[in-house]
Structures are given as structure tokens and as C-alpha cells.
Motif scaffolding. Structure first.
Motif, short mmCIF file in Angstrom:
data_model
loop_
_atom_site.label_atom_id
_atom_site.label_comp_id
_atom_site.label_asym_id
_atom_site.label_seq_id
_atom_site.Cartn_x
_atom_site.Cartn_y
_atom_site.Cartn_z
N PHE A 47 2.03 4.69 29.74
CA PHE A 47 2.20 3.37 29.16
C PHE A 47 1.00 3.02 28.28
O PHE A 47 -0.15 3.35 28.61
N PHE A 48 1.28 2.34 27.18
CA PHE A 48 0.21 1.78 26.35
C PHE A 48 0.62 0.39 25.90
O PHE A 48 1.80 0.03 25.93
N SER A 49 -0.38 -0.41 25.55
CA SER A 49 -0.13 -1.77 25.10
C SER A 49 -0.49 -1.88 23.63
O SER A 49 -1.53 -1.41 23.20
N LYS A 50 0.40 -2.52 22.87
CA LYS A 50 0.09 -2.79 21.46
C LYS A 50 -0.79 -4.04 21.33
O LYS A 50 -1.30 -4.31 20.24
N ASP A 51 -0.92 -4.77 22.42
CA ASP A 51 -1.67 -6.03 22.41
C ASP A 51 -2.87 -5.90 23.36
O ASP A 51 -2.95 -6.58 24.38
N MET A 52 -3.77 -5.00 23.02
CA MET A 52 -4.97 -4.81 23.83
C MET A 52 -6.10 -4.37 22.91
O MET A 52 -5.98 -3.35 22.22
N THR A 53 -7.17 -5.14 22.86
CA THR A 53 -8.29 -4.79 21.99
C THR A 53 -9.57 -5.43 22.50
O THR A 53 -9.55 -6.30 23.38
N ASP A 54 -10.69 -5.01 21.93
CA ASP A 54 -12.00 -5.50 22.36
C ASP A 54 -12.39 -6.76 21.60
O ASP A 54 -12.09 -6.91 20.41
N ALA A 55 -13.08 -7.64 22.31
CA ALA A 55 -13.77 -8.76 21.66
C ALA A 55 -15.17 -8.27 21.32
O ALA A 55 -15.89 -7.76 22.18
N VAL A 56 -15.55 -8.40 20.06
CA VAL A 56 -16.77 -7.77 19.54
C VAL A 56 -17.79 -8.82 19.14
O VAL A 56 -17.45 -9.86 18.56
N ALA A 57 -19.06 -8.54 19.43
CA ALA A 57 -20.16 -9.40 18.98
C ALA A 57 -20.34 -9.23 17.47
O ALA A 57 -20.41 -8.10 16.97
N LEU A 58 -20.40 -10.32 16.75
CA LEU A 58 -20.56 -10.27 15.29
C LEU A 58 -22.01 -10.51 14.86
O LEU A 58 -22.32 -10.44 13.68
N SER A 59 -22.87 -10.81 15.80
CA SER A 59 -24.30 -10.98 15.50
C SER A 59 -25.10 -10.55 16.72
O SER A 59 -24.56 -10.44 17.83
N GLU A 60 -26.37 -10.32 16.51
CA GLU A 60 -27.22 -9.91 17.62
C GLU A 60 -27.80 -11.12 18.33
O GLU A 60 -27.90 -12.21 17.77
N GLY A 61 -28.16 -10.91 19.57
CA GLY A 61 -28.75 -11.99 20.35
C GLY A 61 -28.57 -11.74 21.83
O GLY A 61 -28.09 -10.68 22.25
N ARG A 62 -28.93 -12.74 22.64
CA ARG A 62 -28.82 -12.63 24.08
C ARG A 62 -27.66 -13.50 24.57
O ARG A 62 -27.49 -14.63 24.12
N ILE A 63 -26.86 -12.95 25.49
CA ILE A 63 -25.74 -13.72 26.06
C ILE A 63 -26.31 -14.81 26.96
O ILE A 63 -27.01 -14.53 27.94
N ILE A 64 -26.00 -16.08 26.63
CA ILE A 64 -26.50 -17.18 27.44
C ILE A 64 -25.40 -17.82 28.29
O ILE A 64 -25.70 -18.58 29.21
N GLU A 65 -24.12 -17.49 27.97
CA GLU A 65 -23.05 -18.07 28.76
C GLU A 65 -21.78 -17.23 28.63
O GLU A 65 -21.45 -16.76 27.55
N CYS A 66 -21.08 -17.05 29.77
CA CYS A 66 -19.74 -16.44 29.77
C CYS A 66 -18.74 -17.57 29.99
O CYS A 66 -18.62 -18.10 31.10
N VAL A 67 -18.02 -17.91 28.95
CA VAL A 67 -17.08 -19.03 29.01
C VAL A 67 -15.78 -18.63 29.67
O VAL A 67 -15.15 -19.44 30.38
#
Length: 389
Positions: free
Chosen positions: A66-86
Motif C-alpha cells: 500500500f502507498f498513499s498519494k496524500d503523504m508528504t513531509d513538512a519542511v523548514a523553509l528557514s534556519e533557526g531553533r524550534i521554540i514550539e510544537c503547535v
């Protein structure tokens, strides 16, 4: 005396020869009788008639990927430190929702500097614009030289350009500021988090996996004989031999699922090459309904697909086939002798198999005890069934 001895010896030899010849005659006659009895012997077998019936084709797959056509990564578009996981793992998100917030500590300072540059550029533009307007009036009165006017005009245009550059730089920094939000690329669930709060990330780095598993896909290769019985949109029932639906992505089960009693329906999404074009093999893309949330994009073993729509075909029991390719069987002729016959078969439903060539309706085929049988053997067949037409 000698004469009588020779006569007696002759009689003994004659009797011995007679006995030997009689024994040979008896032996030959016995073998003939045995052979005759063997040829007249009739083996008792089970059989059935080839008949037309409704069949729902079923074929078994060793593995389904099985594979999903609706599955992909959320990508960081700039550098920095993660301060919150919403949006923690398992969260439902819409396209554009924030998953992480990143902070680049240098960015606020750069923005302030860019804002200051804009203020300076605006002041310079204002000054050069006033000078340009004054020189334009003086030029009309021939109070300044052409060179002085050209210099004032050039300085004004340069100031306008510097202001535009400063505003563009601030706009770029504002974009970077907005890109400190890592957003969901599609509707679905947050399946995996690759980084946690406090981690430093670079632009382009994958931070989370988002997917929608309500519809899953898989492909199969079918020979043209089977493919001719299917069409795009046609549905099949998926039968899993192993119903221990373990999770890889730890996606939630949907409300109302029936667990190991769940029925899964798949439909044909695409057939290549199309049935209108000649081909020996065709690739079929299936779309599976996973509204129950039991399945995930992974490999499942020993899965059967059975058509939900039946069609009429000449059939015999699968038990009648005597080879692994299902192309040979024994037919009982009108004189009650056997004939090994090659036939062309199509699909089967796990019990009956479609016969395309080599048999006619009413032909009696052997369904049991085929081992050791040969063409020409005389048999007595007990015909079973008879539910076909």
C-alpha cells in the motif's frame, strides 16, 4: 533288457515334455485371463459435469504494498531553533496549519536594521526629490546649467532606487520571519515528528510527516485474460488472511471500525495499457477504502481480491485440474474410458475455474483420485453436483 530301458526312458521324456508344454500353456492362458480381467476392470471415481454458472473471480496476492498519494513531509523553509510544537503527533491538521514555530535570533536585529535603512532611504529620497524639483524650476528659467540639472535628476533616481532596495530587503526579511512557521503541506494527520522542541534546524530540512490514509493505493500485474473481465471503477472485496493490523505510523483507528471483521473494498483506478490496446500483461492501480483506519502504507501478506460483480461462464471445479498451471484434466468419454485433455482456463473463484477452450457443457470430468490415472483406462464415475445450467 537294454531295449526296455530305452523304451522307458523315451516314455519318461515324452511325459516330461508334455508336462512342460501343458504348464506353459496354462501360464500363458493365466496371463491372458489376467490381462483380460485388468482391461475389463472399471475404477470407481468421483466426477462432475462442466456447466455454466455465475462466477466471481478471485485471485491471491502474496504481498500487497500500500502507498498513499496524500503523504508528504513538512519542511523548514528557514534556519533557526524550534521554540514550539503547535501540532503534536497524531494531530489533525489542515493545509497551511502551523506545526512548528522556529526562531532565528538574528532575524529581529536584521529586521530593525532594514527598517532603519528604509527610514534613511526615504529621507534621502525626499531630499533629492526636493532638490530635483527646485532645479527643474531653475532650468526652465535658465538659472542653472544642464550638467547641474542632470546631476540632480540622477541623484533623485538613485535615491528612489536605494529606497526600493531597502524595502525589498525588509520584505525578504518579513518573508523569512513568516517562514519561521512550519506549516502542514496538506490535510491529514501528523504521523511522525523528526525533530523536537529545542532542536536547531536548517532550511530545507524535513521536520514532520503528514498524511491522509483514508484512501490507499496498490498495484497488481494481470494477464490480459483476467484483465478483460475488469473495468475502471469496478469493485473487489479484499480478504486478508492475517487480520492483525499492526501500525507502523501509529495512526489512530477510526470510530465504528469492525476490527478483524472489517470488510475492505477496493476499486480499479487505472489500467495500463488501456483495454482498448493489445497487450499480454496490464498494470492495474487499485484504490482501497480505508475509512476504518485499520490499514497503513506498508506491506501486507497473503491478500485475496474477489470481484463483487459476477459473470456467467463455463466452469468445472478447481479439483478437476491435475497440473499447477490449471491447464489439464481427465474427461470421461462416452465409452467410460478416460482422456487426458488440455484446456484453456481463465479466472477462478477459489472453488470453480472458468474454461475458455477445450470443453463443452455437459462433459464429465474427474474430480477425485487423479493420481495414477492414464488415458484409455475404463472407469465408473459417480457424477456429483449438477447445480449448473
Amino acid at each position: 533288457m537294454k531295449k526296455y530301458f530305452m523304451i522307458g526312458l523315451g516314455i519318461v521324456l515324452a511325459l516330461s515334455l508334455t508336462i512342460i508344454l501343458y504348464g506353459a500353456w496354462l501360464n500363458d492362458r493365466g496371463e491372458f485371463q489376467i490381462a483380460k480381467r485388468m482391461s475389463e476392470r472399471s475404477m470407481e471415481l468421483q466426477g462432475t459435469k462442466a456447466s455454466v454458472r455465475m462466477i466471481r473471480p478471485r485471485f491471491r496476492l502474496q504481498t500487497v504494498n500500500f502507498f498513499s498519494k496524500d503523504m508528504t513531509d513538512a519542511v523548514a523553509l528557514s534556519e533557526g531553533r524550534i521554540i514550539e510544537c503547535v501540532a503534536p503527533k497524531g494531530s489533525l491538521v489542515k493545509k497551511g496549519d502551523t506545526i512548528f514555530i522556529i526562531k532565528n535570533e538574528e532575524l529581529p536585529l536584521k529586521i530593525k536594521q532594514a527598517e532603519s535603512n528604509i527610514l534613511s532611504a526615504r529621507a534621502e529620497k525626499h531630499s533629492r526629490e526636493n532638490q530635483y524639483k527646485r532645479f527643474l524650476l531653475l532650468k526652465d528659467k535658465d538659472a542653472i546649467s544642464a550638467q547641474q540639472f542632470d546631476d540632480a535628476e540622477a541623484a533623485y533616481h538613485a535615491a528612489v532606487g536605494q529606497l526600493e532596495v531597502a524595502e525589498a530587503q525588509l520584505g525578504n526579511l518579513r518573508i523569512q520571519e513568516e517562514r519561521q512557521k512550519v506549516i502542514a503541506p496538506l490535510d491529514g494527520k501528523v504521523l511522525m515528528l523528526y525533530r523536537q522542541q529545542g532542536a536547531y534546524v536548517q532550511g530545507g530540512m524535513s521536520l514532520a510527516l503528514v498524511g491522509d490514509f483514508r484512501k490507499l493505493y496498490f498495484s497488481t500485474a494481470l494477464n490480459d485474460t483476467l484483465a478483460q473481465h475488469i473495468t475502471v471503477g469496478q469493485e473487489v472485496e479484499m480478504i486478508f488472511s492475517n487480520k492483525d493490523f499492526k501500525k507502523v505510523y501509529d495512526a489512530n483507528f477510526a470510530a465504528g471500525n469492525l476490527g478483524d471483521r472489517q470488510t475492505f473494498i477496493a476499486s480499479i483506478a487505472e489500467i495500463t495499457p488501456p483495454l482498448s490496446q493489445p497487450a499480454v500483461m496490464r498494470n492495474v492501480i487499485w484504490q482501497a477504502d480505508n475509512g476504518a483506519g485499520l490499514l497503513e502504507p506498508q506491506t501486507y501478506g497473503d491478500v485475496s481480491l474477489q470481484a463483487r460483480q459476477a459473470y456467467e461462464a463455463l466452469t468445472v471445479p478447481l479439483a478437476a485440474m491435475i497440473d499447477s498451471s490449471n491447464n489439464s484434466l481427465y474427461v470421461v468419454k462416452s465409452d467410460n474410458t478416460l482422456e487426458k485433455r488440455d484446456v484453456k482456463t481463465g479466472s477462478n473463484d477459489g472453488t470453480y475455474i472458468e474454461v475458455l477452450e477445450g470443453l463443452s457443457t455437459g462433459d464429465v470430468v474427474v474430480t477425485s483420485g487423479a493420481e495414477g490415472l492414464k488415458s484409455g483406462m475404463r472407469v465408473t464415475v459417480s457424477v456429483q453436483g449438477g447445480d449448473g445450467k
